[in-house]
Design an enzyme around this catalytic site. Structure first.
Site, PDB file in Angstrom:
ATOM      1  N   SER A 173      46.043  33.901  46.045  1.00 50.21           N
ATOM      2  CA  SER A 173      46.734  35.431  46.603  1.00 50.21           C
ATOM      3  C   SER A 173      47.618  35.579  47.555  1.00 50.21           C
ATOM      4  CB  SER A 173      45.480  35.807  46.360  1.00 50.21           C
ATOM      5  OG  SER A 173      45.302  37.248  46.415  1.00 50.21           O
ATOM      6  N   HIS A 378      40.538  37.214  39.698  1.00 54.66           N
ATOM      7  CA  HIS A 378      41.766  36.669  40.796  1.00 54.66           C
ATOM      8  C   HIS A 378      40.182  35.698  41.626  1.00 54.66           C
ATOM      9  CE1 HIS A 378      44.194  37.318  43.581  1.00 54.66           C
ATOM     10  NE2 HIS A 378      43.944  37.642  43.850  1.00 54.66           N
TER      11      HIS A 378
END
Length: 402
Positions: A173, A378
């Protein structure tokens, strides 16, 4: 209703503290061992000795850097591997699944691993002159400074300690966003990174859906209000929010329904098989940790401006900082290091459409991988229960192929 709950939580998130950041929060006693242990304790529990280094950036921040040299040292001629965590997180993220975490798995395979921590989190909450609990200037940074100052200081320390001229990198990320900042603003570092594997690549954020898109749309007003209230730090480890989080999220079943199903999954994508209720009590002991409000707003700007550029201070502030009314755009064409993109179809933050934009801008994407698990979201990249099945084989392929 969900938006109201999240706004209420954000209020607690940034307000109130049980004490200074160096004090032990008594509420941690409700957590299991892996939820209380720090990085070196987790490494020791799972069979490894972790060495800690202190790295000072050119603008005075003192960062925590950990090293696990690998159990059998079978990879002694291989390049060192640097792992960089995501937003409001720390190096702990790579060990939280114990023997099934990426950090321990790679260490068991003999890799020389280095785990970075960006300024502000619990391992990097120091400065040569600023006090994070008293000086608001300490928190005047975003992911730009993480890439421009933190990452080069970490990379140089790793290379100096190991004697190598290059390293391999794995970012999750925001942990890969800062590589794009570094390699575009200080292109000489491209030659120091052999290959970077980007897990859940974050660069463009213009195709996200609600509720994240809602917060991006109100981010400017929210940032102005919080800044006016003197709130610059988010998620202090001893804040009232982190305390409430531990209490609520560890409640049997109810905690999982509130913290994961109602709050986390709407932002990240749903995947209950990979983040099961029993793991939540470990996770909340480590996440979130302190970050700057400015970092969150910078990402929001990237979303609503639809440009991967430096922080927008407004016309007057931009003239002062950039000698232009428009913030500079990061030139991704300058990123010549090899990049591997790993995306998940169910990722609501690093969406497939946004990663496609990134892929089209980067000049040296050597591989584009779509996770074989179609529910992969995610957070599965670092906290997923079965990463060894759908992620680790690709990590090994990248480290061995390049």
């Amino acid at each position: 209703m969900v938006n109201f709950i999240v706004i209420l939580i954000l209020y607690c998130y940034v307000n109130g503290s049980l004490g200074s950041s160096n004090e032990e929060n008594p509420i941690n006693d409700i957590l299991p061992e892996d939820g209380r242990f720090n990085f070196t304790q987790l490494a020791r529990k799972y069979g490894h000795h972790a060495m800690e280094y202190k790295v000072t950036t050119k603008d005075g921040y003192i960062l925590g850097l950990f090293r696990i040299r690998g159990k059998y040292r079978r990879k002694k001629n291989k390049l060192p591997v640097l792992l960089m965590h995501g937003i409001a997180d720390s190096s702990d993220a790579w060990l939280l699944r114990g023997n099934f975490s990426l950090g321990i798995t790679l260490a068991n395979s003999g890799y020389d691993l280095w785990f970075g921590n960006i300024r502000g989190n619990k391992y990097s909450r120091n400065h040569v002159r600023l006090n994070p609990d008293k000086d608001v200037q300490f928190w005047d940074f975003s992911f730009h400074e993480n890439g421009y100052y933190d990452l080069p200081a970490i990379i140089d320390r790793v290379l100096n300690e190991t004697g190598f001229k290059k390293l391999n990198a794995i970012g999750f990320s925001q942990g890969n966003t800062i590589f794009y900042v570094l390699c575009s603003t200080r292109p000489e570092y491209n030659s120091k990174i052999n290959v970077m594997m980007a897990l859940a690549p974050i660069c463009y954020i213009q195709n996200v859906q609600s509720p994240l898109s809602f917060f991006i749309s109100i981010s400017s007003a929210l940032y102005d209000v919080l800044s006016a209230l003197g709130i610059n730090e988010v998620a202090n480890d001893n804040s009232l929010f982190n305390t409430y989080e531990k209490i609520i999220c560890t409640l049997p079943q109810l905690g999982y329904d509130i913290c994961v199903k109602k709050i986390m999954f709407p932002f990240t994508g749903h995947d209950s098989e990979e983040l099961e209720p029993s793991f939540l009590s470990v996770l909340v002991g480590h996440f979130p940790t302190s970050t700057a409000l400015k970092t969150l707003y910078h990402f929001a700007q990237v979303g609503y401006r639809r440009i991967f550029g430096q922080f927008n201070y407004g016309n007057a502030g931009n003239l002062e900082n950039y000698n232009s009314t428009i913030p500079p755009v990061y030139d991704l064409n300058l990123i010549t290091t090899k990049i591997v993109l790993y995306v998940c179809l169910n990722d609501k933050i690093s969406t497939v459409d946004d990663v496609k934009i990134l892929r089209s801008k980067l000049p040296n994407v050597v591989r584009y991988i779509v996770s074989p698990r179609w529910l992969c979201n995610h957070i599965d990249h670092v906290w997923g229960k079965h990463m060894y099945d759908y992620l680790f084989p690709y990590v090994y392929q990248v480290l061995e192929s390049y």
